[in-house]
Scaffold this motif. Structure first.
Motif, PDB file in Angstrom:
ATOM      1  N   GLY A 162      22.694  28.686 -34.809  1.00 59.31           N
ATOM      2  CA  GLY A 162      21.338  28.982 -34.338  1.00 59.31           C
ATOM      3  C   GLY A 162      20.736  27.819 -33.573  1.00 59.31           C
ATOM      4  N   GLN A 163      20.990  26.610 -34.057  1.00 58.23           N
ATOM      5  CA  GLN A 163      20.422  25.441 -33.382  1.00 58.23           C
ATOM      6  C   GLN A 163      21.161  25.143 -32.062  1.00 58.23           C
ATOM      7  OE1 GLN A 163      18.857  22.280 -36.248  1.00 58.23           O
ATOM      8  NE2 GLN A 163      20.304  23.411 -37.527  1.00 58.23           N
ATOM      9  N   PHE A 164      22.469  25.392 -32.026  1.00 50.92           N
ATOM     10  CA  PHE A 164      23.196  25.247 -30.752  1.00 50.92           C
ATOM     11  C   PHE A 164      22.609  26.212 -29.725  1.00 50.92           C
ATOM     12  CE2 PHE A 164      27.361  24.115 -33.203  1.00 50.92           C
ATOM     13  CZ  PHE A 164      26.930  22.810 -33.343  1.00 50.92           C
ATOM     14  N   ALA A 165      22.362  27.436 -30.195  1.00 52.05           N
ATOM     15  CA  ALA A 165      21.859  28.464 -29.271  1.00 52.05           C
ATOM     16  C   ALA A 165      20.459  28.093 -28.771  1.00 52.05           C
ATOM     17  CB  ALA A 165      21.850  29.824 -29.962  1.00 52.05           C
ATOM     18  N   LYS A 166      19.639  27.513 -29.633  1.00 52.91           N
ATOM     19  CA  LYS A 166      18.302  27.084 -29.187  1.00 52.91           C
ATOM     20  C   LYS A 166      18.430  25.946 -28.177  1.00 52.91           C
ATOM     21  CE  LYS A 166      14.922  28.260 -29.609  1.00 52.91           C
ATOM     22  NZ  LYS A 166      14.374  29.340 -28.708  1.00 52.91           N
ATOM     23  N   LEU A 167      19.347  24.997 -28.448  1.00 55.73           N
ATOM     24  CA  LEU A 167      19.539  23.891 -27.490  1.00 55.73           C
ATOM     25  C   LEU A 167      19.999  24.405 -26.127  1.00 55.73           C
ATOM     26  CD1 LEU A 167      21.270  21.240 -29.799  1.00 55.73           C
ATOM     27  CD2 LEU A 167      19.006  21.047 -28.743  1.00 55.73           C
ATOM     28  N   MET A 168      20.697  25.526 -26.132  1.00 53.66           N
ATOM     29  CA  MET A 168      21.206  26.139 -24.895  1.00 53.66           C
ATOM     30  C   MET A 168      20.097  26.917 -24.167  1.00 53.66           C
ATOM     31  SD  MET A 168      23.990  27.324 -23.093  1.00 53.66           S
ATOM     32  CE  MET A 168      25.262  26.480 -23.827  1.00 53.66           C
ATOM     33  N   GLY A 169      18.954  27.138 -24.880  1.00 56.13           N
ATOM     34  CA  GLY A 169      17.852  27.885 -24.249  1.00 56.13           C
ATOM     35  C   GLY A 169      17.936  29.379 -24.475  1.00 56.13           C
ATOM     36  N   CYS A 170      18.573  29.785 -25.563  1.00 54.14           N
ATOM     37  CA  CYS A 170      18.683  31.216 -25.880  1.00 54.14           C
ATOM     38  C   CYS A 170      17.509  31.654 -26.758  1.00 54.14           C
ATOM     39  CB  CYS A 170      19.986  31.490 -26.643  1.00 54.14           C
ATOM     40  SG  CYS A 170      21.466  31.078 -25.700  1.00 54.14           S
ATOM     41  N   TYR A 171      17.341  32.973 -26.875  1.00 53.73           N
ATOM     42  CA  TYR A 171      16.389  33.548 -27.834  1.00 53.73           C
ATOM     43  C   TYR A 171      17.197  33.878 -29.086  1.00 53.73           C
ATOM     44  CZ  TYR A 171      12.911  36.557 -29.955  1.00 53.73           C
ATOM     45  OH  TYR A 171      12.003  37.103 -30.838  1.00 53.73           O
ATOM     46  N   VAL A 172      16.804  33.322 -30.247  1.00 52.47           N
ATOM     47  CA  VAL A 172      17.683  33.372 -31.421  1.00 52.47           C
ATOM     48  C   VAL A 172      16.992  34.008 -32.633  1.00 52.47           C
ATOM     49  CG1 VAL A 172      19.113  31.982 -32.972  1.00 52.47           C
ATOM     50  CG2 VAL A 172      18.749  31.229 -30.633  1.00 52.47           C
ATOM     51  N   VAL A 173      17.664  35.003 -33.203  1.00 49.28           N
ATOM     52  CA  VAL A 173      17.188  35.637 -34.440  1.00 49.28           C
ATOM     53  C   VAL A 173      18.315  35.557 -35.466  1.00 49.28           C
ATOM     54  CG1 VAL A 173      16.362  37.793 -35.500  1.00 49.28           C
ATOM     55  CG2 VAL A 173      15.708  37.237 -33.141  1.00 49.28           C
ATOM     56  N   GLY A 174      17.953  35.281 -36.730  1.00 52.68           N
ATOM     57  CA  GLY A 174      18.954  35.228 -37.793  1.00 52.68           C
ATOM     58  C   GLY A 174      18.596  36.164 -38.927  1.00 52.68           C
ATOM     59  N   SER A 175      19.623  36.605 -39.665  1.00 54.19           N
ATOM     60  CA  SER A 175      19.356  37.361 -40.895  1.00 54.19           C
ATOM     61  C   SER A 175      19.837  36.524 -42.068  1.00 54.19           C
ATOM     62  CB  SER A 175      20.067  38.720 -40.875  1.00 54.19           C
ATOM     63  OG  SER A 175      21.465  38.540 -40.854  1.00 54.19           O
ATOM     64  N   ALA A 176      19.117  36.655 -43.190  1.00 53.28           N
ATOM     65  CA  ALA A 176      19.490  35.937 -44.409  1.00 53.28           C
ATOM     66  C   ALA A 176      18.972  36.744 -45.592  1.00 53.28           C
ATOM     67  CB  ALA A 176      18.904  34.526 -44.392  1.00 53.28           C
ATOM     68  N   GLY A 177      19.370  36.325 -46.800  1.00 55.25           N
ATOM     69  CA  GLY A 177      19.148  37.165 -47.969  1.00 55.25           C
ATOM     70  C   GLY A 177      17.947  36.846 -48.842  1.00 55.25           C
ATOM     71  N   SER A 178      17.016  36.009 -48.401  1.00 56.51           N
ATOM     72  CA  SER A 178      15.814  35.757 -49.212  1.00 56.51           C
ATOM     73  C   SER A 178      14.680  35.252 -48.318  1.00 56.51           C
ATOM     74  CB  SER A 178      16.093  34.715 -50.303  1.00 56.51           C
ATOM     75  OG  SER A 178      16.262  33.439 -49.705  1.00 56.51           O
ATOM     76  N   LYS A 179      13.465  35.319 -48.864  1.00 57.00           N
ATOM     77  CA  LYS A 179      12.294  34.844 -48.114  1.00 57.00           C
ATOM     78  C   LYS A 179      12.421  33.339 -47.850  1.00 57.00           C
ATOM     79  CE  LYS A 179       7.259  34.633 -48.192  1.00 57.00           C
ATOM     80  NZ  LYS A 179       7.269  33.270 -47.680  1.00 57.00           N
ATOM     81  N   GLU A 180      12.897  32.619 -48.883  1.00 55.36           N
ATOM     82  CA  GLU A 180      13.061  31.165 -48.735  1.00 55.36           C
ATOM     83  C   GLU A 180      13.970  30.843 -47.531  1.00 55.36           C
ATOM     84  OE1 GLU A 180      15.180  29.389 -51.979  1.00 55.36           O
ATOM     85  OE2 GLU A 180      14.747  27.339 -51.333  1.00 55.36           O
ATOM     86  N   LYS A 181      15.057  31.599 -47.413  1.00 53.10           N
ATOM     87  CA  LYS A 181      16.001  31.343 -46.316  1.00 53.10           C
ATOM     88  C   LYS A 181      15.397  31.737 -44.969  1.00 53.10           C
ATOM     89  CE  LYS A 181      20.188  31.793 -49.138  1.00 53.10           C
ATOM     90  NZ  LYS A 181      21.524  32.391 -49.277  1.00 53.10           N
ATOM     91  N   VAL A 182      14.659  32.838 -44.961  1.00 56.07           N
ATOM     92  CA  VAL A 182      14.022  33.274 -43.706  1.00 56.07           C
ATOM     93  C   VAL A 182      13.019  32.212 -43.243  1.00 56.07           C
ATOM     94  CG1 VAL A 182      12.415  34.984 -42.740  1.00 56.07           C
ATOM     95  CG2 VAL A 182      14.411  35.742 -44.049  1.00 56.07           C
ATOM     96  N   ASP A 183      12.254  31.659 -44.182  1.00 56.84           N
ATOM     97  CA  ASP A 183      11.291  30.596 -43.831  1.00 56.84           C
ATOM     98  C   ASP A 183      12.020  29.373 -43.274  1.00 56.84           C
ATOM     99  OD1 ASP A 183       9.231  32.158 -44.580  1.00 56.84           O
ATOM    100  OD2 ASP A 183       8.895  31.208 -46.539  1.00 56.84           O
TER     101      ASP A 183
END
Ligand code: NDP
Length: 334
Positions: A162-183
């Motif tokens: 996700g951070q590589f993709a942000k450094l590249m200038g992409c729009y990045v969305v991730g999925s994860a299994g808890s609110k803590e991880k989403v935050d």
């Protein structure tokens, strides 16, 4: 100790922690090293090594009634190999034990940079970091402005992709299994958005919400239902980097994927990779990552369990998402 071949969901009781005396002597005439293990890495592929190997498989199975082996960071106590000497720090395959005698030295890498935490060589500067790097840059051919989706996004590999993709200038969305991880994804790793896939009854609808124009790049860590939903939401000529399928590792019968026709209709490029094929680029990767870390361009979160006795729970926890960040087991601090 790995007790015996596992079927179904891995349990702590499939492993046993024992106290015993190790013979720390190198076999006569061998080219090996004796090490003190410092950090052990919990990696999803270890479950694959707990099944008796049959069919297409790149892993050798663990030997029942023997210690597990896996990636780790260790300090050399004794060596009969010219490339290693007492006091060297290394990362590579070692035993899940306090001390190990290692005679298979292929793939062991000497640690030269110690201005970063040594545990990083189990993750961001080790096998998972290299997986994120090759799986994103080499497999996905990313371009600025593209829409990138990452599953298991807060884990060892996902947080870096996700951070590589942000450094590249992409729009990045991730999925994860808890609110803590989403935050964590949104606040610490700088993802543009993130969602808890366990709260979504319809993954297809969720992906349409986050990617109304479709996905250019999917970094696949989980497989199963998520892959099926992603296929419906890929753009034409999208790329899918198949890094892992963790949702399948504990299933005796893997789930079928329904929407494979999308690969044809949308001219999608889907490619699996094995990180060990890319060890030749490790020096270049290490240079890049060290500067990212030193310049504060990449954040990294670890989940460190203390003591060998915490190893079985830490490993089992990978398959229910108990870990927040890269799961490491601390054995000793040098
Ligand atoms: P993580 O640190 O991401 O830990 C595993 C995570 O997977 C868990 O925290 C959990 O996160 C998620 N997960 C577990 N079970 C499921 C499930 N049933 N459905 C959906 N998500 C699940 O692991 P890594 O970053 O080390 O590895 C990520 C993937 O990359 C794995 O599939 C691994 O096998 C693969 N890999 C492949 C390599 C290669 O050479 N191809 C090399 C290294 C890793 P959550 O709470 O978000 O569900």
């Amino acid at each position: 100790i790995f007790k015996d071949y596992v079927s179904g969901f891995l349990k702590e009781s499939d492993m046993q922690v024992i106290n015993g005396t190790l013979k720390l002597k190198l076999p006569e005439g061998s080219n090996g090293i004796v090490v003190k293990n410092l950090y052990l890495s919990c990696d999803p592929y270890m479950r694959n090594r707990m099944t008796r190997a049959e069919g297409p498989n790149i892993f050798t199975s663990f030997t029942p009634c023997s210690p597990l082996t896996g990636f780790g960071v260790a300090k050399v106590l004794d060596s009969s190999h010219p490339n290693f000497k007492k006091g060297d720090l290394i990362w590579g395959t070692t035993g899940w034990e306090e001390y190990s005698v290692i005679t298979e030295l292929e793939g062991l890498i000497k640690i030269q940079h110690t201005d970063v935490p040594l545990s990083y060589y189990t993750g961001i500067l080790g096998m998972p970091g290299l997986s994120a790097y090759v799986g994103f840059y080499e497999v996905c051919s990313p371009k600025k402005g593209e829409y990138v989706f990452i599953s298991a996004a807060s884990g060892a590999v996902g947080q870096l992709v996700g951070q590589f993709a942000k450094l590249m200038g992409c729009y990045v969305v991730g999925s994860a299994g808890s609110k803590e991880k989403v935050d964590l994804l949104k606040r610490k790793f700088g993802f543009d958005d993130a969602f808890n896939y366990k709260e979504e009854t319809d993954l297809d609808a969720a992906l349409k919400r986050y990617f109304p124009e479709g996905i250019d790049i999917y970094f696949e860590n989980v497989g199963g239902k998520m892959l099926d939903a992603v296929l419906l939401n890929m753009k034409d000529h999208g790329r899918i980097s198949v890094c892992g399928l963790i949702s399948q590792y504990n299933l005796d019968q893997p789930e079928g994927v329904q929407n494979l026709m999308c690969l044809i209709y949308k001219r999608i490029h889907m490619k699996g990779f094995v990180v060990t094929d890319y060890y030749n680029i490790y020096p270049k990767f290490l240079d890049v990552m060290l500067s990212y870390i030193r310049e504060g361009k990449i954040m990294y979160v670890e989940d460190i369990a203390e003591g060998l006795e915490s190893g079985p729970a830490a490993l089992v926890g990978l398959y229910s998402g108990r870990n927040v960040g890269k799961q490491v087991v601390l054995i000793a601090r040098e």
